[in-house]
Write a protein that holds these residues in place. Sequence first.
Motif, short mmCIF file in Angstrom:
data_model
loop_
_atom_site.label_atom_id
_atom_site.label_comp_id
_atom_site.label_asym_id
_atom_site.label_seq_id
_atom_site.Cartn_x
_atom_site.Cartn_y
_atom_site.Cartn_z
N GLU A 109 0.83 -1.19 -0.09
CA GLU A 109 -0.10 0.02 -0.02
C GLU A 109 0.67 1.32 -0.06
OE1 GLU A 109 -2.84 -0.15 -0.66
OE2 GLU A 109 -3.09 -2.40 -0.67
N ALA A 110 2.02 1.17 0.71
CA ALA A 110 2.84 2.37 0.93
C ALA A 110 3.49 2.53 -0.59
CB ALA A 110 4.18 2.33 1.74
N GLU A 113 1.23 4.31 -3.04
CA GLU A 113 0.76 5.77 -2.68
C GLU A 113 -0.47 5.87 -1.59
OE1 GLU A 113 0.95 8.36 -5.84
OE2 GLU A 113 3.31 7.84 -6.43
N ILE A 115 -0.65 5.93 1.59
CA ILE A 115 0.09 6.17 2.82
C ILE A 115 -0.54 5.96 4.01
CG2 ILE A 115 1.68 7.65 4.01
CD1 ILE A 115 3.10 6.31 1.58
N SER A 118 -1.29 2.55 4.55
CA SER A 118 -0.14 1.77 4.99
C SER A 118 0.14 1.92 6.51
CB SER A 118 1.10 2.22 3.83
OG SER A 118 2.14 1.73 4.47
N MET A 119 0.06 3.01 6.88
CA MET A 119 0.42 3.41 8.24
C MET A 119 -0.43 2.71 9.17
SD MET A 119 1.89 7.46 8.42
CE MET A 119 2.48 7.07 9.97
N ILE A 143 9.36 0.57 6.51
CA ILE A 143 8.14 0.94 5.76
C ILE A 143 7.71 2.10 6.64
CG2 ILE A 143 6.22 -0.75 6.49
CD1 ILE A 143 7.13 0.61 2.90
N TYR A 146 9.47 5.17 6.06
CA TYR A 146 9.26 5.68 4.54
C TYR A 146 8.13 6.37 4.54
CZ TYR A 146 7.81 5.40 -0.20
OH TYR A 146 7.11 5.65 -1.51
N CYS A 147 6.99 5.80 5.27
CA CYS A 147 5.73 6.91 5.46
C CYS A 147 5.72 8.06 5.94
CB CYS A 147 4.60 6.02 6.06
SG CYS A 147 3.88 4.29 5.09
#
Length: 201
Positions: A109-110, A113, A115, A118-119, A143, A146-147
């Motif tokens: 998901e990250a 895009e 985000i 993903s988080m 990851i 990264y987010c």
Amino acid sequence: QRLWSEAVRHALAAGKPVHSPGQDGASAQSLAEEGDIDTLVSWMHHLPDSNDPSRIDLQINLAWALAHYFRFDESRRLLDNLDQMVVNHRESMTRSAWLKLRVVRAICEAFAENIPQSMAIVQPLLAEVPCGDTWVDGLICNILSYCHVVNQRYAEALEVQRYMPCPESPLDNLFVSVYRAFIITQCHLCQADLENAGRYA
């Protein structure tokens, strides 16, 4: 690990069965890190349907590789199938395997895009670090960092990296180590901290 991935390639080319519960996971991880998706897919097609832990690990590694090659729909389908498969067999999965399944979903998901999604997946996983598998620990920390970087929250990204059990990951986690260094360097560069950026570049 590279020797194991080579062994898988040679066995498949020779039409021989490839299944070694003790090494399948490491071989799949090595192929995934090399980006050899074709061999992973071919290997999966040679294996019978099973909720065997090594088969699940192989498929998680394939989903991870697909996400890194921006094949998000394929990665999601595989992860959806795995979620369905393990829902009734959760007790047979190790904690680190379940965490790996969740964090690979967050990675997919990250990179697609998404985000916030993903988080929402990976943030709760941070409490599980260390989980007993430094590769999974690295995936979770990287990851989530990264987010934070995407959201321009550089201090939070660096704070997440402090959860890693040991600052210098072993060589068998070279992919995780390199990505970790990239994330940390980006954080320092974006804060105009060239001295610390140079230490990790």
